[in-house]
Design an enzyme around this catalytic site. Structure first.
Site, PDB file in Angstrom:
ATOM      1  N   HIS A  82      10.344 -21.045 -36.357  1.00 20.70           N
ATOM      2  CA  HIS A  82       9.326 -20.400 -35.451  1.00 20.70           C
ATOM      3  C   HIS A  82       9.354 -18.916 -35.108  1.00 20.70           C
ATOM      4  O   HIS A  82       8.355 -18.417 -35.386  1.00 20.70           O
ATOM      5  CB  HIS A  82       9.408 -21.185 -34.178  1.00 20.70           C
ATOM      6  N   ASP A 111     -10.593   4.922 -49.198  1.00 19.69           N
ATOM      7  CA  ASP A 111      -9.549   3.655 -49.519  1.00 19.69           C
ATOM      8  C   ASP A 111      -8.211   4.301 -48.946  1.00 19.69           C
ATOM      9  O   ASP A 111      -8.004   5.542 -48.723  1.00 19.69           O
ATOM     10  CB  ASP A 111      -9.476   3.549 -50.976  1.00 19.69           C
ATOM     11  N   TRP A 146      16.445 -17.126 -35.704  1.00 13.45           N
ATOM     12  CA  TRP A 146      15.830 -16.206 -36.218  1.00 13.45           C
ATOM     13  C   TRP A 146      16.677 -14.767 -36.584  1.00 13.45           C
ATOM     14  O   TRP A 146      16.314 -13.921 -37.203  1.00 13.45           O
ATOM     15  CB  TRP A 146      14.276 -15.491 -35.557  1.00 13.45           C
ATOM     16  N   SER A 185       7.327  -5.928 -48.814  1.00 13.87           N
ATOM     17  CA  SER A 185       6.014  -5.837 -48.413  1.00 13.87           C
ATOM     18  C   SER A 185       5.806  -4.797 -47.596  1.00 13.87           C
ATOM     19  O   SER A 185       4.791  -3.965 -47.386  1.00 13.87           O
ATOM     20  CB  SER A 185       5.514  -7.009 -48.055  1.00 13.87           C
ATOM     21  N   SER A 186       6.491  -4.865 -46.419  1.00 10.88           N
ATOM     22  CA  SER A 186       6.477  -3.852 -45.335  1.00 10.88           C
ATOM     23  C   SER A 186       6.571  -2.431 -45.537  1.00 10.88           C
ATOM     24  O   SER A 186       5.985  -1.496 -45.134  1.00 10.88           O
ATOM     25  CB  SER A 186       7.424  -4.263 -44.050  1.00 10.88           C
ATOM     26  N   HIS A 269      15.743  -4.133 -32.422  1.00 10.06           N
ATOM     27  CA  HIS A 269      15.074  -3.352 -31.295  1.00 10.06           C
ATOM     28  C   HIS A 269      13.743  -2.602 -31.860  1.00 10.06           C
ATOM     29  O   HIS A 269      12.642  -2.497 -31.162  1.00 10.06           O
ATOM     30  CB  HIS A 269      15.769  -2.890 -30.367  1.00 10.06           C
ATOM     31  N   GLU A 271      12.028  -3.167 -34.145  1.00 13.27           N
ATOM     32  CA  GLU A 271      11.041  -4.289 -34.501  1.00 13.27           C
ATOM     33  C   GLU A 271      10.341  -4.617 -33.339  1.00 13.27           C
ATOM     34  O   GLU A 271       9.075  -4.910 -33.579  1.00 13.27           O
ATOM     35  CB  GLU A 271      11.901  -5.357 -35.147  1.00 13.27           C
ATOM     36  N   TYR A 273       9.084  -2.702 -31.028  1.00 16.18           N
ATOM     37  CA  TYR A 273       7.951  -1.741 -31.072  1.00 16.18           C
ATOM     38  C   TYR A 273       7.048  -1.698 -32.153  1.00 16.18           C
ATOM     39  O   TYR A 273       6.135  -1.147 -32.306  1.00 16.18           O
ATOM     40  CB  TYR A 273       8.727  -0.234 -30.622  1.00 16.18           C
ATOM     41  N   SER A 284      -5.948   1.039 -26.723  1.00 18.44           N
ATOM     42  CA  SER A 284      -6.421   2.369 -26.491  1.00 18.44           C
ATOM     43  C   SER A 284      -7.957   2.703 -27.120  1.00 18.44           C
ATOM     44  O   SER A 284      -8.485   3.505 -26.785  1.00 18.44           O
ATOM     45  CB  SER A 284      -5.265   3.307 -27.136  1.00 18.44           C
ATOM     46  N   HIS A 318      21.807  -3.076 -26.143  1.00 17.55           N
ATOM     47  CA  HIS A 318      21.507  -3.875 -24.753  1.00 17.55           C
ATOM     48  C   HIS A 318      21.310  -5.595 -25.301  1.00 17.55           C
ATOM     49  O   HIS A 318      21.362  -6.139 -24.321  1.00 17.55           O
ATOM     50  CB  HIS A 318      20.221  -3.330 -24.133  1.00 17.55           C
ATOM     51  N   HIS A 319      21.216  -5.651 -26.427  1.00 21.97           N
ATOM     52  CA  HIS A 319      21.087  -7.192 -26.779  1.00 21.97           C
ATOM     53  C   HIS A 319      22.704  -7.624 -26.905  1.00 21.97           C
ATOM     54  O   HIS A 319      22.932  -8.831 -27.028  1.00 21.97           O
ATOM     55  CB  HIS A 319      20.574  -7.103 -28.477  1.00 21.97           C
ATOM     56  N   THR A 344       6.471   4.023 -21.970  1.00 19.64           N
ATOM     57  CA  THR A 344       5.713   3.080 -21.824  1.00 19.64           C
ATOM     58  C   THR A 344       4.724   2.903 -20.545  1.00 19.64           C
ATOM     59  O   THR A 344       3.404   2.550 -20.504  1.00 19.64           O
ATOM     60  CB  THR A 344       6.563   1.732 -21.937  1.00 19.64           C
ATOM     61  N   LYS A 347       1.836   4.924 -20.577  1.00 20.23           N
ATOM     62  CA  LYS A 347       0.418   4.504 -21.271  1.00 20.23           C
ATOM     63  C   LYS A 347      -0.237   3.302 -20.267  1.00 20.23           C
ATOM     64  O   LYS A 347      -1.361   3.392 -20.323  1.00 20.23           O
ATOM     65  CB  LYS A 347       0.688   3.348 -22.625  1.00 20.23           C
ATOM     66  N   ARG A 466      19.519 -20.900 -23.865  1.00 14.55           N
ATOM     67  CA  ARG A 466      18.596 -21.075 -25.093  1.00 14.55           C
ATOM     68  C   ARG A 466      18.977 -21.681 -26.159  1.00 14.55           C
ATOM     69  O   ARG A 466      20.235 -22.040 -26.141  1.00 14.55           O
ATOM     70  CB  ARG A 466      18.496 -19.461 -25.759  1.00 14.55           C
TER      71      ARG A 466
END
Length: 563
Positions: A82, A111, A146, A185-186, A269, A271, A273, A284, A318-319, A344, A347, A466
């Site tokens: 998931h 293109d 994950w 791919s990314s 982290h 990731e 963002y 926006s 911080h994780h 943040t 915004k 968790r």
């Protein structure tokens, strides 16, 4: 003999040409950024449905205490898949799909910079996604979360004296190889976006006139280019540990279990963002159009995105506050986590300034954008709480963190994704989606989302950990878990309303025309859907709202005279 060979070759060329010109062949062989963007989005949405089904199975298992819907091993597989599906196969490729379709149009380009590389990136994504999901067929779906923490994700042979803690079988191998393919791919997509945005802008489109969605895609692309090597390195080390007898992550053999966490979260982290910055860009673009005002503080929004990208590489640990980091490291990462909240918050105030005293039109794209702001704000505020080390010690690895990540990435990214679909659907199809069904979809999603994820705050504060398969009935968690499950099914019902609306509108939707929203940016200055070449003549840009200028030449001329 020679004549026969020439005729055979000519026949082959004709056959190839006829296949590529057929409807199926046109999609399978295309290098058109618009078709590739649509394929990205359709593929991502399919995996979204798969990930959503996995989420409903998880919530069904946890709806009541001592649940027996699925086995513990199956639960671990579904739980892992998931998270992996939603992050790597839904949000990332969906944002890439929006970028593929919209960015060249916004830039006034024909293109993407590298069309064949663009097609390559999509097909690698599709193959990687199928490869990951095929693990279910072998009863070997990834089952280590994950995040695939090492050394728990090593084989028993590789673990040696700590074999009871390890993961035999191919489960982790599917995850390692699958995410590595998705990373390829990314990377290819990111390189394409960077070159397209920096080198293929229309005449007059300076760096300070780039649409904000394209700005956020540019920052996202740089984050991917610098963050993915960390994940790839961690995965290669893990594969070597599992199969070639190296011991990068095993303390007993001179390795370090925390090396995985440092490498993984150095990607993990940024990731967050990578997933949310394009959502900022979508919002926006939509808010000014439906407020009939220019965006408030364009420069602040653009450069705060750059600041977020830079700071995202300074907050990964911080994780890891509970793993025993030195106090000075904890102080640094707590401070940087608090600091990243500032750009943040800028915004948020810019968006509120945009809609303040505007002529608001509460169409589907607008209400989903407003929903995004509310949900992301809740997720951001409880994320700021996690930067406080003593509080983090208490609630790390509880459902409080699950609530936080879902408010940010589902309440945030998914809300913005739906806003973007409703906004650009007319451009992609020439049809309008039903506003009534969109309203039903929105309220089911908003209510269901809060009903599903807000009780998780309380569950975390009450101590529910968790990644648990089940729980006893005497801990005070029963009602909150049932509420969360009901909310999850409401979200699922809302998604089904959207799917019905999508296909109904695709078949019988009202014709949209080329500019149904009276929009501001260049993607609307062409037919809907656009021709293969996008623009008959490349547009010339004179401001941050080039299409608005074209529709209102007297205002544009007056501005030019002032400047």
């Amino acid at each position: 003999m020679a004549t026969s060979t020439i005729n055979d070759r000519a026949t082959t060329v004709v056959r190839e040409r006829s296949f590529s010109e057929s409807y199926l062949g046109e999609w399978l062989t295309t290098t058109d950024h618009k078709k590739i963007g649509i394929m990205y989005m359709v593929t991502a949405f399919f995996f979204f449905l798969v990930g959503g089904l996995e989420a409903l199975l998880i919530r069904t298992q946890l709806a009541v205490p001592n649940g027996k819907v699925i086995s513990p091993e199956t639960y671990n597989q579904i739980f892992t898949m998931h998270g992996t599906t939603m992050i790597f196969l839904f949000v990332m490729p969906m944002m890439a799909g929006f970028g593929n379709y919209v960015v060249p149009l916004m830039m006034g380009a024909r293109d993407m910079a590298f069309p064949r590389m663009n097609a390559f990136g999509f097909w690698i994504l599709l193959f990687g996604g199928i490869f990951l999901q095929s693990s279910y067929l072998f009863n070997a779906a990834p089952n280590g979360g994950w995040f695939m923490y090492a050394p728990l994700s090593l084989t028993k042979d590789a673990c040696g004296i700590h074999a009871y803690n390890c993961t035999p079988g191919m489960n982790a191998d599917f995850w390692i190889l699958g995410t590595t393919l998705l990373g390829v791919s990314s990377i290819s997509g990111s390189l394409n976006f960077v070159v397209t945005i920096l080198k293929m802008r229309a005449p007059g489109m300076s760096i300070n006139r780039i649409p904000l969605f394209s700005w956020m895609i540019l920052v996202m692309s740089f984050l991917l280019l610098f963050a993915l090597p960390s994940l790839t390195t961690a995965s290669v080390f893990l594969l070597l540990d599992r199969h070639l007898g190296t011991h990068f992550y095993q303390y007993a053999y001179g390795g370090d279990p925390l090396l995985w966490q440092h490498l993984f979260w150095s990607f993990g982290h940024p990731e967050v963002y990578i997933l949310i910055l394009p959502a900022f860009g979508i919002t926006s673009e939509i808010l000014p159009v439906f407020s009939r005002k220019p965006i408030f503080g364009y420069t602040f929004i653009a450069w705060s995105g750059v600041a977020i990208g830079f700071l995202s590489f300074t907050v990964w640990a911080h994780h890891m506050f509970a793993v025993g980091l030195p106090p000075v490291a904890q102080a640094f990462f707590a401070s940087s986590t608090a600091l990243i909240a500032l750009p943040t918050a800028v915004k948020i105030f810019n968006w509120l300034g945009t809609i303040y005293k505007g002529k608001l039109s509460l169409k589907a794209p607008m209400i989903f954008s407003l929903g995004f702001i509310g949900m992301f704000l809740i997720g951001g505020l409880n994320g700021a709480a996690l930067a406080v080390v003593p509080f983090d010690y208490q609630i790390t690895d509880t459902y409080f963190v699950v609530s936080h990540i879902h408010y940010v990435l589902f309440g945030g990214s998914a809300m913005a994704i739906f806003a973007g679909i409703y906004y650009w659907f007319p451009k992609m199809t020439g049809k309008m989606m039903s506003e009534k069904l969109a309203q039903v979809h929105f309220w089911l999603l908003l209510i269901g989302m809060n009903l599903a994820f807000f009780p998780m705050h309380l569950l975390g504060l009450l101590g529910m950990p968790r990644r648990v398969y089940t729980y006893p009935g005497n801990l005070g968690w029963n009602e909150l878990n049932l509420m969360a499950t009901i909310g999850a099914f409401m979200v699922g019902l809302g998604v089904m309303v959207f799917v019905f609306n999508f296909f109904k509108s695709l078949k019988n939707g009202k014709e949209s025309g080329s500019d149904p929203w009276d929009a501001f940016t260049l993607e609307w200055d062409t037919t809907s859907p656009p021709k293969k070449y996008n623009f008959l003549t490349i547009p010339v840009v004179r401001s941050r709202r080039p299409f608005y200028d074209k529709k209102n030449p007297e205002i544009a001329d007056w501005k030019s005279a002032i400047h």
